[in-house]
Design a protein around this motif. Structure first.
Motif, short mmCIF file in Angstrom:
data_model
loop_
_atom_site.label_atom_id
_atom_site.label_comp_id
_atom_site.label_asym_id
_atom_site.label_seq_id
_atom_site.Cartn_x
_atom_site.Cartn_y
_atom_site.Cartn_z
N HIS A 478 0.81 -1.22 0.00
CA HIS A 478 0.00 0.00 0.00
C HIS A 478 0.84 1.27 0.00
CE1 HIS A 478 -2.75 -3.18 1.48
NE2 HIS A 478 -3.66 -2.50 0.78
N PHE A 479 1.62 1.45 -1.06
CA PHE A 479 2.43 2.65 -1.24
C PHE A 479 1.56 3.80 -1.76
CE2 PHE A 479 5.46 -0.76 -1.35
CZ PHE A 479 6.60 -0.25 -0.75
N PRO A 480 1.94 5.06 -1.45
CA PRO A 480 1.19 6.21 -1.95
C PRO A 480 1.15 6.24 -3.48
CG PRO A 480 2.66 6.89 -0.20
CD PRO A 480 3.02 5.46 -0.54
N VAL A 481 0.03 6.77 -4.01
CA VAL A 481 -0.15 6.87 -5.45
C VAL A 481 0.98 7.64 -6.11
CG1 VAL A 481 -1.63 7.84 -7.26
CG2 VAL A 481 -2.66 6.68 -5.28
N ILE A 483 4.12 7.96 -5.59
CA ILE A 483 5.46 7.39 -5.74
C ILE A 483 5.44 6.05 -6.48
CG2 ILE A 483 6.34 8.59 -3.70
CD1 ILE A 483 6.17 5.93 -2.17
N LYS A 484 4.29 5.69 -7.04
CA LYS A 484 4.20 4.43 -7.76
C LYS A 484 3.80 4.66 -9.22
CE LYS A 484 5.61 1.26 -5.01
NZ LYS A 484 6.75 0.41 -5.38
N ALA A 485 3.92 3.62 -10.04
CA ALA A 485 3.69 3.73 -11.48
C ALA A 485 2.23 4.05 -11.78
CB ALA A 485 4.11 2.43 -12.16
N PHE A 486 2.01 4.62 -12.96
CA PHE A 486 0.68 5.12 -13.34
C PHE A 486 -0.39 4.05 -13.41
CE2 PHE A 486 2.42 3.70 -17.38
CZ PHE A 486 1.33 3.20 -18.07
N TYR A 487 -0.02 2.80 -13.67
CA TYR A 487 -0.99 1.74 -13.94
C TYR A 487 -1.49 1.03 -12.68
CZ TYR A 487 3.45 -0.68 -13.46
OH TYR A 487 4.66 -1.09 -13.00
N MET A 488 -0.96 1.40 -11.50
CA MET A 488 -1.30 0.66 -10.29
C MET A 488 -2.69 1.03 -9.76
SD MET A 488 2.27 0.30 -8.18
CE MET A 488 3.67 -0.55 -8.91
N GLN A 489 -3.43 0.00 -9.36
CA GLN A 489 -4.79 0.17 -8.87
C GLN A 489 -4.80 0.84 -7.50
OE1 GLN A 489 -7.83 -0.99 -10.46
NE2 GLN A 489 -8.62 0.38 -8.89
N LYS A 490 -5.69 1.83 -7.34
CA LYS A 490 -5.84 2.48 -6.04
C LYS A 490 -6.62 1.56 -5.09
CE LYS A 490 -5.85 7.23 -7.82
NZ LYS A 490 -6.66 8.46 -7.97
N ASP A 491 -6.30 1.68 -3.81
CA ASP A 491 -7.03 0.94 -2.77
C ASP A 491 -8.41 1.58 -2.63
OD1 ASP A 491 -8.02 -0.30 -0.54
OD2 ASP A 491 -6.23 -0.02 0.69
N LYS A 492 -9.45 0.78 -2.78
CA LYS A 492 -10.81 1.33 -2.72
C LYS A 492 -11.14 1.91 -1.35
CE LYS A 492 -12.69 -1.59 -6.40
NZ LYS A 492 -11.35 -1.97 -6.87
N GLU A 493 -10.51 1.40 -0.29
CA GLU A 493 -10.78 1.90 1.05
C GLU A 493 -9.93 3.11 1.40
OE1 GLU A 493 -10.37 -1.26 3.83
OE2 GLU A 493 -11.94 -2.51 2.92
N ASP A 494 -8.84 3.32 0.70
CA ASP A 494 -7.96 4.47 0.94
C ASP A 494 -7.34 4.88 -0.39
OD1 ASP A 494 -6.20 6.40 1.75
OD2 ASP A 494 -5.07 5.14 3.16
N PRO A 495 -8.01 5.75 -1.14
CA PRO A 495 -7.53 6.12 -2.48
C PRO A 495 -6.21 6.87 -2.50
CG PRO A 495 -9.40 7.49 -1.81
CD PRO A 495 -9.27 6.41 -0.78
N ARG A 496 -5.64 7.19 -1.33
CA ARG A 496 -4.32 7.81 -1.29
C ARG A 496 -3.23 6.81 -1.67
NH1 ARG A 496 -2.78 9.57 4.33
NH2 ARG A 496 -3.48 7.41 4.71
#
Length: 587
Positions: A478-481, A483-496
């Motif tokens: 669960h790394f922050p959006v 600092i990660k690649a564009f294609y990674m799915q956001k966590d539905k419970e924590d979109p950060r």
């Protein structure tokens, strides 16, 4: 007072010289008394120039006077002792030179005698069976079957099987009239014993390491108390140097080219020779077994192998690390990852994997970075994030289980890493936010020397230190959006944060990076926009979200990092055949 009857030899420490050809005259004096005495002995008189300063008036500098005076008795005694020492030294050197000359003459004579000894293979002996060096009893081995041979009972009639082996000299030693040769062929080692005329031939007495040989003889059990590979040795009845296989000796001997603990760059320049050593080759044997184990494991969990292209026109992990080149007039790149192509295979082939090269133009010289590395990548369809973590855990542990089930590979691993322990399942699972708290609690700062805070890209040093302290495999998730690649799915419970994972191993740090992939078309288009990426070249990737999208995820494992952890190697450079990193693209 000077003796008028003796030749006078002059010494002046300031302007004299002890170089050959110095006469010792007043105009060309010696510099030191011992050097003068060595040349002239006690048959001459030695005069030493003494300089004295006379005080001037009213504190002004006075004149310096120089006078030749006979050498003092104490100085003469030292000169005599020095001359005696030099005389003894010269006598020893002469004696040594005579001895070396005699030894050289004796060796030359012996070599000439050795050239007269001609050996031929005895055709009346049973026909020799060709075997590899790890085989023990050739009559119990199905040649070409790939089966590992079993141990032979040397008390049975099988003792004395005549075999023919080929290999390179790994070690050799002479003991009286017996020559012991350990051959290496990439499959194993075999001790060979040469006696009688075989040990006295020119090729035998001039044998060097790495020389290619063919040896025939009988397999015997080693004597009680002796040790040899697989507890057997070949008693030779014939040998020959293969083709032009005699390796150089002297300054060019392999032991001078690659030395344990030598300069790292010199060893890399001679990587082709270093690979013949036991440590380097052991890592390569383990690498082969691990790669094979990945293939078998993926077959067991029903992933299909594909081979994506290495020449691409899209980025995966950011444009800063792309190797660019001209492709028939178009700008193209060496692939950073095969992930995007693997995703396109899911609808037609189901879960897939590849083991291919990836390229990152990182200007980094850390011990875990390469510009070209072997990437084990997989993509799984219709899964959840927990499914992805469970799969990773299963694959890594099964690969280790398969590798360790081979006793030869198991020995290599534990020789390289005696303290290795198979990781316990389940692996520790730690969210990125918890890791930030852990780093703060343990006073491990970020790259700016400040306490870590949410949003920091945890640096390699801090990450590795945390992993080494915890000392077990970690699923860091669960790394922050940002600092990660564009294609990674956001966590539905924590979109950060993203549904992402790094697998961290003690001693190395990150060896796997993975995530769930965005499966929504609009969300992916927004990600392109956020990152400033033109979506047009990615049409084939974006279409996966239009033509039957699905929840899916995958990962990439760096094979060299995995090996560095397993084999306890300080750097990933030692875990590939010929490492490529910033500043090195040879040999």
């Amino acid at each position: 007072m000077a003796d008028a009857g003796k030749q006078k030899i002059y010494i002046d420490e300031e302007i004299g010289s002890d170089a050959p050809g110095t006469s010792g005259s007043e105009g060309k004096p010696f510099k030191t008394l011992p050097a003068a005495f060595v040349q002239h002995g006690d048959t001459v008189e030695y005069l030493v120039r003494k300089r004295e300063a006379t005080p001037g008036q009213d504190g002004a500098p006075g004149e310096i006077t120089a006078e030749w005076k006979p050498a003092a008795k104490a100085a003469m005694k030292k000169a005599v002792n020095y001359a005696e020492t030099q005389k003894k030294k010269a006598a020893k050197e002469k004696e040594m030179a005579i001895r070396l000359q005699k030894e050289q003459e004796d060796r030359s004579k012996a070599l000439e005698e050795a050239k007269k000894i001609v050996i031929t293979e005895d055709t009346s002996l049973p026909k020799a069976v060709k075997i590899k060096l790890d085989e023990v009893d050739p009559r119990k081995v199905k040649l070409g079957s790939g089966d590992r041979p079993k141990e032979v009972d040397y008390n049975s009639p099988d003792r004395g099987t005549r075999v023919r082996v080929f290999g390179r000299v790994h070690r050799e030693r002479k003991q009286k009239d017996i020559l012991f040769v350990t051959l290496r062929d990439g499959y194993g080692f075999m001790q060979c014993v040469l006696t009688g005329p075989l040990a006295k031939t020119y090729d035998a007495v001039t044998l060097t390491r790495e020389t290619s040989m063919e040896i025939t003889g009988e397999l015997w059990e080693v004597p009680a108390g002796a040790h040899a590979p697989l507890n057997r040795e070949l008693h030779a009845d014939f040998f020959r140097i293969v083709a032009h296989g005699k390796a150089p000796g002297g300054d060019d001997a392999i032991t001078n080219k690659v030395q344990a603990g030598g300069d790292a760059q010199t060893l890399l320049d001679n990587r082709h020779l270093l690979l013949r050593g036991e440590t380097a080759s052991a890592v390569m044997f383990v690498r082969d077994a691990i790669e094979s184990a990945f293939h078998q494991t993926y077959r067991e969990v029903r992933l299909r192998k594909v081979s994506p292209p290495a020449l691409v026109q899209t980025q995966v992990e950011g444009g800063a690390t792309l190797f660019k080149f001209d492709y028939y007039g178009e700008q193209s790149f060496l692939t950073q990852s095969s992930q995007l192509y693997l995703e396109t295979c899911l609808p037609s082939m189901g879960d897939v994997y590849c083991i291919e090269k990836s390229f990152r133009a990182e200007k980094s010289l850390t011990r875990r970075h390469l510009s070209e590395y072997t990437h084990v990548e997989a993509e799984l369809d219709f899964i959840s994030f927990d499914d992805l973590l469970d799969h990773l855990e299963l694959v890594m542990c099964r690969v280790l289980e398969l590798a360790l089930s081979d006793p030869v590979i198991r020995k290599y691993i534990y020789d390289l890493n005696p303290e290795f322990k198979v990781p316990e399942r389940p692996f520790k699972r730690m969210r990125y936010s918890d890791a930030i708290d852990w780093l703060v609690e343990h006073n491990i700062p970020n790259e700016e020397g400040q306490p870590h805070k949410f949003g920091d890209d945890i640096a390699e040093a801090a990450e590795r230190r945390m992993t080494d302290i915890i000392n077990r495999p970690i699923f860091l998730t669960h790394f922050p959006v940002e600092i990660k690649a564009f294609y990674m799915q956001k966590d539905k419970e924590d979109p950060r944060v993203t549904e992402s994972v790094d697998v961290l191993m003690p001693g190395v740090g990150e060896i796997v990076g993975g995530s769930m992939r965005m499966d929504d078309y609009d969300e992916l288009m927004a990600a392109y926009d956020r990152e400033g990426i033109d979506p047009k070249p990615y049409y084939w990737y974006t279409d996966q979200r239009r033509y039957g999208s699905s929840p899916h995820g995958g990962y990439g494992l760096g094979l060299e990092r995995f090996l560095a952890w397993l084999c306890k190697q300080h750097t990933v450079r030692d875990c590939c055949l010929y490492p490529r990193y910033m500043g090195r693209c040879t040999p």
